[in-house]
Design an enzyme around this catalytic site. Structure first.
Site, short mmCIF file in Angstrom:
data_model
loop_
_atom_site.label_atom_id
_atom_site.label_comp_id
_atom_site.label_asym_id
_atom_site.label_seq_id
_atom_site.Cartn_x
_atom_site.Cartn_y
_atom_site.Cartn_z
N THR A 113 0.84 -1.20 0.00
CA THR A 113 0.00 0.00 0.00
C THR A 113 0.88 1.25 0.00
O THR A 113 0.62 2.21 -0.73
CB THR A 113 -0.95 0.00 1.21
OG1 THR A 113 -1.50 -1.31 1.37
CG2 THR A 113 -2.08 1.00 1.01
N GLY A 158 4.42 -6.81 8.90
CA GLY A 158 4.22 -7.92 7.98
C GLY A 158 5.30 -7.95 6.91
O GLY A 158 5.70 -9.01 6.44
N GLY A 159 5.79 -6.76 6.56
CA GLY A 159 6.87 -6.67 5.56
C GLY A 159 8.25 -6.66 6.19
O GLY A 159 9.25 -6.51 5.49
N GLU A 202 10.25 1.62 10.63
CA GLU A 202 8.92 2.25 10.54
C GLU A 202 8.56 2.95 11.85
O GLU A 202 8.01 4.05 11.84
CB GLU A 202 7.86 1.20 10.18
CG GLU A 202 7.96 0.72 8.76
CD GLU A 202 7.02 -0.44 8.43
OE1 GLU A 202 6.64 -0.56 7.26
OE2 GLU A 202 6.67 -1.21 9.33
N ASP A 219 2.12 5.47 5.96
CA ASP A 219 2.53 4.06 5.96
C ASP A 219 1.30 3.16 6.02
O ASP A 219 0.22 3.58 6.47
CB ASP A 219 3.43 3.80 7.18
CG ASP A 219 4.33 2.58 7.00
OD1 ASP A 219 4.13 1.82 6.05
OD2 ASP A 219 5.23 2.40 7.85
#
Ligand code: 5RP
Length: 234
Positions: free
Chosen positions: A30, A97-98, A104, A82
Protein backbone atom coordinates in the site's frame (compact mmCIF):
# COMPACT_ATOMS: atom_id res chain seq x y z
CA UNK A 1 -6.63 -5.58 -1.07
CA UNK A 2 -6.84 -4.98 -4.78
CA UNK A 3 -4.27 -2.86 -6.57
CA UNK A 4 -7.06 -0.38 -7.36
CA UNK A 5 -7.85 0.09 -3.65
CA UNK A 6 -4.16 0.53 -2.86
CA UNK A 7 -3.85 3.17 -5.59
CA UNK A 8 -6.95 4.91 -4.27
CA UNK A 9 -5.45 4.98 -0.76
CA UNK A 10 -2.19 6.34 -2.15
CA UNK A 11 -3.96 9.06 -4.12
CA UNK A 12 -6.08 10.05 -1.10
CA UNK A 13 -2.94 10.29 1.03
CA UNK A 14 -1.52 12.86 -1.38
CA UNK A 15 -4.17 15.30 -0.11
CA UNK A 16 -2.21 15.43 3.15
CA UNK A 17 1.11 16.19 1.49
CA UNK A 18 2.03 19.85 1.16
CA UNK A 19 4.90 21.58 -0.58
CA UNK A 20 7.98 21.73 1.61
CA UNK A 21 7.03 18.79 3.82
CA UNK A 22 9.49 16.41 5.38
CA UNK A 23 7.90 12.98 5.02
CA UNK A 24 8.39 9.55 6.52
CA UNK A 25 7.79 7.11 3.68
CA UNK A 26 6.39 3.71 4.60
CA UNK A 27 6.95 0.14 3.46
CA UNK A 28 4.64 -2.49 1.97
CA UNK A 29 2.42 -2.77 -1.06
CA UNK A 30 0.00 0.00 0.00
CA UNK A 31 2.88 2.34 0.82
CA UNK A 32 4.35 1.44 -2.56
CA UNK A 33 1.15 2.58 -4.28
CA UNK A 34 1.50 5.89 -2.41
CA UNK A 35 5.18 6.20 -3.38
CA UNK A 36 4.30 5.76 -7.04
CA UNK A 37 1.74 8.61 -7.02
CA UNK A 38 4.11 10.70 -4.91
CA UNK A 39 6.78 10.15 -7.57
CA UNK A 40 4.40 11.46 -10.23
CA UNK A 41 3.74 14.62 -8.18
CA UNK A 42 7.44 15.16 -7.57
CA UNK A 43 8.03 14.88 -11.32
CA UNK A 44 5.38 17.60 -11.76
CA UNK A 45 7.19 19.90 -9.31
CA UNK A 46 6.04 18.99 -5.78
CA UNK A 47 8.85 19.82 -3.35
CA UNK A 48 9.17 17.30 -0.54
CA UNK A 49 11.98 15.39 1.10
CA UNK A 50 11.54 11.92 2.52
CA UNK A 51 13.04 9.42 4.93
CA UNK A 52 12.44 5.85 3.69
CA UNK A 53 11.48 3.21 6.26
CA UNK A 54 13.30 0.35 4.53
CA UNK A 55 15.95 -0.38 1.93
CA UNK A 56 13.14 -1.58 -0.34
CA UNK A 57 11.39 1.79 -0.04
CA UNK A 58 14.69 3.61 -0.50
CA UNK A 59 15.28 1.75 -3.79
CA UNK A 60 11.81 2.59 -5.11
CA UNK A 61 12.12 6.27 -4.12
CA UNK A 62 15.50 6.48 -5.83
CA UNK A 63 14.05 4.89 -8.97
CA UNK A 64 11.29 7.53 -8.96
CA UNK A 65 13.68 10.42 -8.20
CA UNK A 66 11.99 11.25 -4.89
CA UNK A 67 14.49 13.34 -2.88
CA UNK A 68 15.65 11.51 0.24
CA UNK A 69 17.31 12.43 3.49
CA UNK A 70 18.14 10.63 6.73
CA UNK A 71 16.96 11.07 10.29
CA UNK A 72 20.53 12.11 11.12
CA UNK A 73 20.31 15.09 8.76
CA UNK A 74 16.56 15.66 9.26
CA UNK A 75 15.62 14.32 12.69
CA UNK A 76 12.12 15.82 12.83
CA UNK A 77 9.53 15.04 10.18
CA UNK A 78 6.10 16.51 9.48
CA UNK A 79 4.20 13.38 8.55
CA UNK A 80 4.74 9.66 8.05
CA UNK A 81 2.48 7.83 5.60
CA UNK A 82 2.53 4.06 5.96
CA UNK A 83 0.40 0.93 5.70
CA UNK A 84 -0.57 -1.47 8.48
CA UNK A 85 -1.47 -5.10 8.99
CA UNK A 86 -4.21 -4.37 11.54
CA UNK A 87 -5.84 -1.18 12.84
CA UNK A 88 -8.02 -0.94 15.95
CA UNK A 89 -10.53 1.85 16.76
CA UNK A 90 -7.97 3.93 18.67
CA UNK A 91 -5.62 3.52 15.69
CA UNK A 92 -3.27 1.24 17.54
CA UNK A 93 -1.67 -0.88 14.87
CA UNK A 94 0.04 -4.14 14.16
CA UNK A 95 2.81 -3.53 11.65
CA UNK A 96 5.79 -5.49 10.42
CA UNK A 97 4.22 -7.92 7.98
CA UNK A 98 6.87 -6.67 5.56
CA UNK A 99 9.58 -6.87 8.20
CA UNK A 100 10.32 -3.13 8.36
CA UNK A 101 8.77 -2.42 11.76
CA UNK A 102 11.91 -1.09 13.49
CA UNK A 103 12.64 1.67 11.01
CA UNK A 104 8.92 2.25 10.54
CA UNK A 105 8.49 2.91 14.24
CA UNK A 106 11.58 5.10 14.55
CA UNK A 107 10.46 7.19 11.56
CA UNK A 108 6.83 7.45 12.75
CA UNK A 109 7.97 8.46 16.24
CA UNK A 110 10.18 11.18 14.73
CA UNK A 111 7.16 12.61 12.88
CA UNK A 112 4.59 15.11 14.11
CA UNK A 113 1.88 12.77 12.86
CA UNK A 114 1.32 9.41 11.23
CA UNK A 115 -1.27 8.74 8.54
CA UNK A 116 -2.16 5.09 7.94
CA UNK A 117 -3.33 3.90 4.53
CA UNK A 118 -5.21 0.62 4.25
CA UNK A 119 -8.33 -1.10 3.01
CA UNK A 120 -11.16 -1.82 5.40
CA UNK A 121 -10.21 -5.48 5.88
CA UNK A 122 -7.40 -4.16 8.13
CA UNK A 123 -9.92 -2.67 10.62
CA UNK A 124 -10.22 -5.00 13.63
CA UNK A 125 -11.29 -4.91 17.25
CA UNK A 126 -9.23 -6.02 19.08
CA UNK A 127 -5.85 -6.45 17.44
CA UNK A 128 -4.29 -9.88 17.24
CA UNK A 129 -5.63 -12.09 14.46
CA UNK A 130 -2.51 -11.09 12.50
CA UNK A 131 0.58 -12.59 14.18
CA UNK A 132 2.52 -9.89 16.02
CA UNK A 133 6.02 -9.42 14.54
CA UNK A 134 8.70 -9.12 17.23
CA UNK A 135 12.18 -8.12 16.02
CA UNK A 136 14.90 -9.81 18.06
CA UNK A 137 18.67 -9.89 18.14
CA UNK A 138 19.93 -13.23 16.76
CA UNK A 139 22.16 -13.60 19.84
CA UNK A 140 20.44 -15.70 22.46
CA UNK A 141 17.37 -16.37 20.35
CA UNK A 142 16.16 -19.37 22.40
CA UNK A 143 16.55 -17.48 25.68
CA UNK A 144 14.79 -14.40 24.31
CA UNK A 145 11.94 -16.61 23.13
CA UNK A 146 11.49 -18.09 26.60
CA UNK A 147 11.50 -14.60 28.16
CA UNK A 148 8.89 -13.36 25.67
CA UNK A 149 6.71 -16.38 26.47
CA UNK A 150 7.04 -15.59 30.19
CA UNK A 151 6.08 -11.95 29.78
CA UNK A 152 3.17 -12.92 27.53
CA UNK A 153 1.91 -15.49 30.03
CA UNK A 154 1.85 -12.85 32.78
CA UNK A 155 -0.45 -10.83 30.52
CA UNK A 156 -2.67 -13.82 29.78
CA UNK A 157 -1.30 -14.28 26.27
CA UNK A 158 0.04 -17.46 24.75
CA UNK A 159 0.65 -18.97 21.34
CA UNK A 160 3.41 -20.05 19.01
CA UNK A 161 6.39 -17.78 18.35
CA UNK A 162 7.51 -18.64 14.83
CA UNK A 163 10.89 -17.60 13.52
CA UNK A 164 10.18 -15.90 10.19
CA UNK A 165 11.87 -17.66 7.29
CA UNK A 166 12.59 -16.61 3.74
CA UNK A 167 13.01 -20.06 2.21
CA UNK A 168 13.64 -23.45 3.78
CA UNK A 169 15.74 -23.04 6.88
CA UNK A 170 17.05 -19.56 6.10
CA UNK A 171 15.73 -16.97 8.57
CA UNK A 172 14.43 -13.64 7.31
CA UNK A 173 16.94 -10.90 8.20
CA UNK A 174 15.68 -7.36 8.74
CA UNK A 175 17.37 -4.21 7.43
CA UNK A 176 18.89 -3.90 10.91
CA UNK A 177 20.38 -7.42 10.77
CA UNK A 178 17.87 -8.98 13.20
CA UNK A 179 15.42 -11.89 13.19
CA UNK A 180 11.63 -11.69 13.44
CA UNK A 181 9.47 -13.88 15.67
CA UNK A 182 5.83 -13.89 14.58
CA UNK A 183 3.77 -14.25 17.76
CA UNK A 184 0.31 -15.79 17.37
CA UNK A 185 -1.00 -14.51 20.69
CA UNK A 186 -4.56 -13.98 19.51
CA UNK A 187 -6.63 -11.12 20.97
CA UNK A 188 -4.55 -8.17 22.22
CA UNK A 189 -7.05 -6.04 24.13
CA UNK A 190 -4.49 -3.76 25.82
CA UNK A 191 -1.81 -3.09 23.19
CA UNK A 192 -0.09 -0.37 25.25
CA UNK A 193 0.56 -2.73 28.18
CA UNK A 194 1.75 -5.51 25.88
CA UNK A 195 3.98 -3.02 24.07
CA UNK A 196 5.69 -1.83 27.26
CA UNK A 197 6.14 -5.40 28.53
CA UNK A 198 7.71 -6.63 25.29
CA UNK A 199 10.09 -3.67 25.17
CA UNK A 200 11.34 -4.74 28.60
CA UNK A 201 12.61 -8.11 27.36
CA UNK A 202 16.38 -8.19 26.73
CA UNK A 203 16.97 -9.27 23.15
CA UNK A 204 13.75 -7.70 21.87
CA UNK A 205 14.82 -4.92 19.54
CA UNK A 206 11.28 -3.71 18.75
CA UNK A 207 7.84 -5.09 18.05
CA UNK A 208 5.01 -4.32 15.67
CA UNK A 209 2.54 -2.79 18.13
CA UNK A 210 2.26 0.90 17.26
CA UNK A 211 0.32 2.80 19.92
CA UNK A 212 -0.22 6.56 20.16
CA UNK A 213 1.44 7.26 16.83
CA UNK A 214 -1.30 7.44 14.21
CA UNK A 215 -4.05 10.01 14.51
CA UNK A 216 -5.77 9.33 11.19
CA UNK A 217 -6.22 6.54 8.70
CA UNK A 218 -7.38 6.57 5.10
CA UNK A 219 -9.58 3.52 4.70
CA UNK A 220 -10.65 2.34 1.27
CA UNK A 221 -13.36 0.03 0.03
CA UNK A 222 -15.25 -0.41 -3.21
CA UNK A 223 -17.22 2.79 -2.50
CA UNK A 224 -14.13 4.98 -2.14
CA UNK A 225 -11.81 6.39 0.52
CA UNK A 226 -12.78 7.74 3.93
CA UNK A 227 -10.87 9.24 6.82
CA UNK A 228 -10.99 7.48 10.19
CA UNK A 229 -9.83 9.49 13.21
CA UNK A 230 -8.34 7.88 16.31
CA UNK A 231 -11.15 7.27 18.81
CA UNK A 232 -8.67 7.68 21.64
CA UNK A 233 -4.99 8.41 20.93
CA UNK A 234 -3.29 6.41 23.74
C1 5RP B 1 5.79 -3.47 6.60
C2 5RP B 1 4.46 -3.09 7.12
C3 5RP B 1 3.38 -2.87 6.12
O1 5RP B 1 2.96 -1.55 6.21
C4 5RP B 1 2.24 -3.79 6.41
O2 5RP B 1 2.74 -5.14 6.37
C5 5RP B 1 1.10 -3.65 5.40
O3 5RP B 1 1.55 -4.03 4.14
P1 5RP B 1 0.59 -4.07 2.87
O4 5RP B 1 0.25 -2.65 2.57
O5 5RP B 1 1.39 -4.73 1.80
O6 5RP B 1 -0.64 -4.88 3.27
O7 5RP B 1 4.23 -2.94 8.29
O8 5RP B 1 6.68 -3.76 7.66
Amino acid sequence: MSDALKKLAGQAALEFVQDGMKLGIGTGSTAEAFIRVLGEKVAEGLQIIGVPTSERTRALCEELNIPLTTLDDTPQLDLTIDGADEIDPSLSLIKGGGGALLREKIVAAASDDMLVIADESKLVNPLGAFPLPIEVNPFGLAATKIMIEGVAEELGLSGPLDLRMVVGDTPFITDGGHYILDASFGRIVDPKTVSVALNGVPGVVEHGLFTGLASRAIITNKDGARIVEAADKT
